[in-house]
Structures are given as C-alpha cells and as structure tokens.
Design a protein around this motif. Structure first.
Motif, PDB file in Angstrom:
ATOM      1  N   THR A  11     -26.132  71.003  -1.231  1.00  0.00           N
ATOM      2  CA  THR A  11     -26.400  70.346   0.052  1.00  0.00           C
ATOM      3  C   THR A  11     -25.426  69.202   0.299  1.00  0.00           C
ATOM      4  O   THR A  11     -24.929  69.014   1.412  1.00  0.00           O
ATOM      5  N   GLU A  14     -21.961  70.671   1.181  1.00  0.00           N
ATOM      6  CA  GLU A  14     -21.944  71.149   2.574  1.00  0.00           C
ATOM      7  C   GLU A  14     -21.835  69.982   3.554  1.00  0.00           C
ATOM      8  O   GLU A  14     -21.141  70.075   4.565  1.00  0.00           O
ATOM      9  N   GLN A  15     -22.536  68.880   3.224  1.00  0.00           N
ATOM     10  CA  GLN A  15     -22.529  67.717   4.107  1.00  0.00           C
ATOM     11  C   GLN A  15     -21.139  67.099   4.210  1.00  0.00           C
ATOM     12  O   GLN A  15     -20.729  66.641   5.278  1.00  0.00           O
ATOM     13  N   GLU A  18     -19.247  69.372   6.620  1.00  0.00           N
ATOM     14  CA  GLU A  18     -19.829  69.312   7.959  1.00  0.00           C
ATOM     15  C   GLU A  18     -19.506  67.982   8.638  1.00  0.00           C
ATOM     16  O   GLU A  18     -19.200  67.936   9.829  1.00  0.00           O
ATOM     17  N   ASP A  19     -19.587  66.885   7.857  1.00  0.00           N
ATOM     18  CA  ASP A  19     -19.325  65.552   8.420  1.00  0.00           C
ATOM     19  C   ASP A  19     -17.845  65.191   8.390  1.00  0.00           C
ATOM     20  O   ASP A  19     -17.481  64.094   8.819  1.00  0.00           O
TER      21      ASP A  19
END
Length: 337
Positions: A11, A14-15, A18-19
């Motif tokens: 997680t 992925e963050q 994504e960010d």
C-alpha cells in the motif's frame, strides 16, 4: 519512512507512485538494471548501492526503495513515476546483503533490507541506511566520498571530509515504551507507560533531555499524570507545566553509556468513557552531543473505544500476564510490543 513501508507494505509503495512522491534528503527510488533477473547483482546495481551507502551513511541516513522508476516532473524534480518490480525480491535482498560489506571502506554495519512481496514472485526491496558512526565511508568502485544533498548524491567537499576525520563517536538517543499491567481505578482504566531513553550510538551521552506533551485526551473525564522515577532528583531535574507538559534534563555529572537505558518518567493514563476525541501525545529525546529524536502517540476515539472495551473484558476474565493482553495495551498507544 522505513517503518511506514514495513507496516503498510505494498500500500505504501502504491501511494508513492500515485502521489508522485518526491525524492528528498531521506528517500531515494531505484530501478534495478536487470529487474532482479540475474543470480548475481549487476555492476550497475552494485555501484548504485555503494553510492547510496556512502551518501546516506555520511549524511543523515535514508531509505532506498528498489523497484520504483523516477522521472522529472514539470518542475524538474525527481518523482516516483512507475513500478518496476523486482523478480524474486527475496533473492535480490540476499544479493544486496551479500554486497553491502564490499561496497565501502569502512563497511557500514547497520543496514537493513526489507522485502515487500506481491503476486507472481515479484515485489520490492527497501533498504534502510542509517547515519553512520563509522563515517566517512568511501566507495570502493570509484574511491569517492558522497553526501546526500536534496534529492541527489554529490562528492563530499574537502571541508566536509576534514571535519569528519577524527570525529569522536556520537551517542544516538531514542525512546522506547514499556507498558505496565492495567488496573481499574474507581471508574477509570489506569495504565502505566514507562518512557525509556536508550543510547543506540557509540558515544557516551551527557546533558540528556526529554520532553513529553499531551496535546489531546480522548474525553473530558480522562487525564494523564507524569510520575518521575528519580524521586530524589539525583540524576534528573524535572519540570512540569499545567498538568500536560513534562520535561527533564540530566544532572551535570550523569552519563548514559552506549547500549544502556534509563527511565526518567512513567505516564499514568486514566481512561474513562465516553471517548469523543483522539489521544495525542508528542515527545522529544536527545542530548547535548547528539541530535534530537521526536516521537508521538496518536489514536482516534473509535480505536480507543474498541481497544478499551477489549481490555476491560480481558481484565475481568483472564490473567493480566496473558501475552495477548499486553498486545492490547500496546495497540492502544500505537506501541510495538
């Protein structure tokens, strides 16, 4: 950052993408030159590892995430662009472990590798490189000393190296929590939390200080009390403020050697429903010859309500020495038991 990745796993990875997380003073993203396909660490990956160890070890430390590719954003900054997963990340972590001691002179002994696995035997490897007491570290492949500046590694200037050679070993103070056995006091759940100051460094710490501030309690009927352990004021000089602020500094002749700890204070927490807000606490430990280390406890009202109910139930049915019971108390305060 390292603890966040260990706790959240994929997680957190992925963050980052994504960010479009920026590379900065303490985090670097790396793509393996062969994606971990080979049974040996490629020359390119070995050289990158050496530069990371030298640069982070000679500076303030940092984290390398292997398996994320970087690119320049519109402002020219390096950001996490896409996942480039490592094949067989367990093997890749083993290859990194085997290469570490041969990357720099002197070797950096305190490096950790953590594997984040996904499906199909692919994933990521996260390397924690703390600031080193054995610095400066020179890379073996090109005989340079590096430092971390912004999001890049640069050869260390002469003035920087001159200050590092002959530097005395430094202390490294961090906090640890010790949770006590709770009890029901009238209509409250009373829990004692001991605050330890631990010296992980190689130098002796003097002028040791500690500050703890309770910024929010979960309910109007809740309270916190600070109980100094050195009642005779032999080693510590305590200060209190308005019932929510505790600070202390060690006596002039008190010293904390490497791999030793002291416990200046116990926090007595009284929890009484209803819980309508968060439990928030901030603190700092450090010394006159080391940097400061900050820590916090932060739990929302719903989490406190749930764990509080489970603790009360277990108090009434089981022995307080049950290991699961200790885990509940640690969970209440966000403490790793």
């Amino acid at each position: 950052m390292y603890n966040r990745i260990v706790k959240q796993g994929y997680t957190a990875i992925e963050q980052f993408v994504e960010d479009r997380e920026f590379e900065n003073l303490h985090i670097d993203f790396k793509r393996s030159s062969d994606g971990g396909q080979s049974r040996k660490l490629t020359q390119s990956d070995r050289q990158n590892l050496a530069k990371e160890i030298s640069g982070f070890g000679n500076s303030e430390g940092g984290v390398v995430v292997w398996g994320i590719d970087c690119s320049d954003d519109e402002d020219g900054a390096d950001v996490a662009h896409e996942e480039t997963m490592i094949n067989n990340p367990l093997r890749y972590a083993s290859l990194l472990e085997g290469a570490i001691s041969g990357c720099t002179i002197p070797p950096h002994k305190d490096i950790k590798n953590h594997v984040v696995e996904t499906n199909n035997d692919k994933g990521f490897v996260v390397t924690l490189i703390p600031s080193s007491d054995a610095a400066p570290h020179r890379t073996i492949y090109n005989h340079l000393y590096y430092i971390r500046a912004g999001s890049n590694f640069h050869p260390a200037p002469h003035e920087f190296l001159a200050g590092m050679f002959g530097r005395r070993p430094q202390p490294d103070l961090r906090h640890k929590w010790v949770v006590g056995v709770p009890e029901i006091a009238t209509d409250s759940l009373k829990i004692g939390i001991g605050l330890l100051i631990y010296n992980y460094g190689r130098g002796i710490a003097i002028d040791i200080y500690c500050t703890v501030i309770s910024t929010n309690l979960p309910g109007t009927r809740c309270r916190i009390e600070f109980e100094p352990r050195d009642q005779g004021q032999t080693n510590w000089k305590d200060r209190f403020g308005f019932g929510f602020h505790f600070s202390t500094i060690s006596a002039w002749n008190y010293r904390l050697p490497p791999d030793c700890f002291d416990q200046p204070v116990v926090l007595q927490l009284y929890l009484t429903p209803p819980f309508e807000g968060s439990l928030s606490l901030n603190g700092t430990v450090g010394s006159g010859t080391s940097g400061k280390f900050q820590f916090k406890i932060d739990q929302d009202a719903s989490s406190i309500e749930m764990i509080y109910s489970r603790i009360i139930k277990r108090l009434k049915t089981d022995s307080p020495d049950d290991p699961d019971f200790t885990d509940l108390i640690s969970e209440l305060h966000g403490i790793e038991s």
